[in-house]
Design a protein around this motif. Sequence first.
Motif, PDB file in Angstrom:
ATOM      1  N   PHE A 155       0.847  -1.188   0.000  1.00 31.25           N
ATOM      2  CA  PHE A 155       0.000   0.000   0.000  1.00 31.25           C
ATOM      3  C   PHE A 155       0.889   1.247   0.000  1.00 31.25           C
ATOM      4  CE2 PHE A 155      -2.604  -3.263   1.938  1.00 31.25           C
ATOM      5  CZ  PHE A 155      -3.893  -3.002   1.499  1.00 31.25           C
ATOM      6  N   PHE A 156       0.494   2.256  -0.771  1.00 30.19           N
ATOM      7  CA  PHE A 156       1.193   3.541  -0.771  1.00 30.19           C
ATOM      8  C   PHE A 156       0.320   4.566  -0.064  1.00 30.19           C
ATOM      9  CE2 PHE A 156       2.880   1.029  -4.179  1.00 30.19           C
ATOM     10  CZ  PHE A 156       4.249   1.200  -4.029  1.00 30.19           C
ATOM     11  N   VAL A 157       0.908   5.217   0.952  1.00 29.62           N
ATOM     12  CA  VAL A 157       0.136   6.110   1.810  1.00 29.62           C
ATOM     13  C   VAL A 157       0.821   7.466   1.890  1.00 29.62           C
ATOM     14  CG1 VAL A 157      -0.713   4.142   3.145  1.00 29.62           C
ATOM     15  CG2 VAL A 157       1.311   5.385   3.937  1.00 29.62           C
ATOM     16  N   ASP A 158       0.032   8.482   2.258  1.00 29.81           N
ATOM     17  CA  ASP A 158       0.580   9.829   2.385  1.00 29.81           C
ATOM     18  C   ASP A 158       1.299  10.040   3.709  1.00 29.81           C
ATOM     19  OD1 ASP A 158      -0.403  10.605  -0.115  1.00 29.81           O
ATOM     20  OD2 ASP A 158      -2.360  11.159   0.733  1.00 29.81           O
ATOM     21  N   PHE A 186       3.408  -0.956   4.052  1.00 28.12           N
ATOM     22  CA  PHE A 186       2.839   0.384   4.000  1.00 28.12           C
ATOM     23  C   PHE A 186       3.988   1.346   3.714  1.00 28.12           C
ATOM     24  CE2 PHE A 186       0.351  -2.280   6.801  1.00 28.12           C
ATOM     25  CZ  PHE A 186      -0.928  -2.123   6.264  1.00 28.12           C
ATOM     26  N   VAL A 187       3.922   2.016   2.560  1.00 28.92           N
ATOM     27  CA  VAL A 187       5.042   2.801   2.050  1.00 28.92           C
ATOM     28  C   VAL A 187       4.664   4.275   1.971  1.00 28.92           C
ATOM     29  CG1 VAL A 187       6.532   3.230   0.053  1.00 28.92           C
ATOM     30  CG2 VAL A 187       5.960   0.879   0.708  1.00 28.92           C
ATOM     31  N   GLN A 188       5.525   5.112   2.544  1.00 24.02           N
ATOM     32  CA  GLN A 188       5.439   6.550   2.338  1.00 24.02           C
ATOM     33  C   GLN A 188       6.642   6.958   1.491  1.00 24.02           C
ATOM     34  OE1 GLN A 188       4.865   8.920   5.874  1.00 24.02           O
ATOM     35  NE2 GLN A 188       5.624  10.776   4.902  1.00 24.02           N
ATOM     36  N   ARG A 193      14.117   8.326  -4.548  1.00 25.77           N
ATOM     37  CA  ARG A 193      15.201   7.437  -4.135  1.00 25.77           C
ATOM     38  C   ARG A 193      15.134   7.067  -2.649  1.00 25.77           C
ATOM     39  NH1 ARG A 193      19.259   7.040  -7.898  1.00 25.77           N
ATOM     40  NH2 ARG A 193      20.782   6.479  -6.294  1.00 25.77           N
ATOM     41  N   HIS A 194      14.063   7.484  -1.975  1.00 27.51           N
ATOM     42  CA  HIS A 194      13.943   7.204  -0.550  1.00 27.51           C
ATOM     43  C   HIS A 194      12.489   6.912  -0.191  1.00 27.51           C
ATOM     44  CE1 HIS A 194      17.606   9.676  -0.863  1.00 27.51           C
ATOM     45  NE2 HIS A 194      18.042   8.976   0.175  1.00 27.51           N
ATOM     46  N   ILE A 195      12.282   5.838   0.586  1.00 32.22           N
ATOM     47  CA  ILE A 195      10.953   5.564   1.106  1.00 32.22           C
ATOM     48  C   ILE A 195      11.056   5.233   2.588  1.00 32.22           C
ATOM     49  CG2 ILE A 195      10.036   4.713  -1.089  1.00 32.22           C
ATOM     50  CD1 ILE A 195      10.267   1.841   0.027  1.00 32.22           C
ATOM     51  N   GLU A 232      16.747   3.789  -1.224  1.00 30.26           N
ATOM     52  CA  GLU A 232      17.070   3.560   0.176  1.00 30.26           C
ATOM     53  C   GLU A 232      15.765   3.384   0.948  1.00 30.26           C
ATOM     54  OE1 GLU A 232      18.686   6.486   3.392  1.00 30.26           O
ATOM     55  OE2 GLU A 232      20.450   5.559   2.426  1.00 30.26           O
ATOM     56  N   VAL A 233      15.677   2.274   1.652  1.00 29.54           N
ATOM     57  CA  VAL A 233      14.447   1.931   2.373  1.00 29.54           C
ATOM     58  C   VAL A 233      14.699   2.078   3.872  1.00 29.54           C
ATOM     59  CG1 VAL A 233      12.689   0.176   2.772  1.00 29.54           C
ATOM     60  CG2 VAL A 233      13.871   0.280   0.560  1.00 29.54           C
ATOM     61  N   ALA A 234      13.960   2.977   4.513  1.00 32.46           N
ATOM     62  CA  ALA A 234      14.087   3.185   5.955  1.00 32.46           C
ATOM     63  C   ALA A 234      12.978   2.404   6.656  1.00 32.46           C
ATOM     64  CB  ALA A 234      13.988   4.663   6.288  1.00 32.46           C
ATOM     65  N   CYS A 235      13.378   1.360   7.393  1.00 32.25           N
ATOM     66  CA  CYS A 235      12.440   0.570   8.200  1.00 32.25           C
ATOM     67  C   CYS A 235      12.508   1.053   9.651  1.00 32.25           C
ATOM     68  CB  CYS A 235      12.793  -0.911   8.122  1.00 32.25           C
ATOM     69  SG  CYS A 235      12.697  -1.620   6.472  1.00 32.25           S
TER      70      CYS A 235
END
Length: 271
Positions: A155-158, A186-188, A193-195, A232-235
Motif C-alpha cells: 500500500f502507498f500512503v501519504d 505500508f510505504v510513504q 530514491r527514498h521511502i 534507500e528503504v528506511a524501516c
Amino acid sequence: MTLSFTKMHAHGDDFIVVDLRGQVDPITSEVARRLGDRHRGIGFNQLAVLLDCDDAAARLRFWNSNGSMLDTCGSATRGVADMLMRETQASSVVLRTNRGLLTCTRVSEQGISVDMGKPLLHWQDIPLAQAMDTHLLPLPGSPTACSMGNPHCTFFVDDLTQVDVAGMGAKTEIDPLFPHKTNVHFVQVIDRRHIRLRIWERGGGIPLGSGSCCCGAVVGGIRRGLLDDTVEVACDGGTVTVQWDGLGSVVLTGAVESIFHGTIVSHFFQA
C-alpha cells in the motif's frame, strides 16, 4: 543431542542460524515455534537452517517464529553469507534456497549484497485467488502485489503515522485474495530514491525490518512509476538499499551483525 546456533540481526530484523551441514536435521514446526518464543526459547523473526548442498555452499531452509515455513528471507540469507564468507575468507558465496541459487557478495566489513532473483508479477505466481492485474488489486487502498518467493502486498500512503499497521496488516494478510496469506507493506514515498516502510509480516506480526519485504515494496513503487531504480528503504530498525532495473533481478544490500553464539540443550528437542 545439542545444537550450536548464532543469533544475528539485519537492521533490527533478528534471526538465528543453525548449521546442520553433515548432520541430521531435527528442526520441526514445533521445535521452530518453541525456539521462536521470546520468553521460553531464543526468540527470532526467522530461523535459518544450513543443510548440505551439491551445487552451492549450503542449502537454506527458513522457519517463521510461529512454526510455519517460508521460501526466502533476505536478511537471514545475508547473515548466512556473512558467516560463510568469514569462514572461507571469500568475497562471495552462492546459496540455494527455494528461490533458486542466490549469489551474495561482501561490499564492506558488515555490508552484504544478495541477488534476490526476479520478482514474480503474474497473479498465478504470487499467487492470487483469481486472475487480475497485480499492478492494482481490487482492495481498499488499491495496493500492488508481487512475489519475491513469498507473497507481498504493498500500500502507498501519504502519512505512515496515520496507518493502523497491525489492524490493516492482520486483516490483509488473511484476505481470501491471498490463498497462502501475504506480507503487507505500508510505504510513504519521501522522494524517488527514498521511502519509509512499515511492515506486517506473514506469520510474524510487525518486525523492525525485513529484507524480502523491502524488495517487494520497492518493486511495487517502481512498477507504479514512483521510484528510481535504486532506493534507500528506511524501516523501523534501520535502512537497506534495493536496486531493480524493472526487468532483471532485485539486489538487496545492507549490514548484518552477529550478536551472540549459544547451544540448544538436548531436552529442548524432546516432546
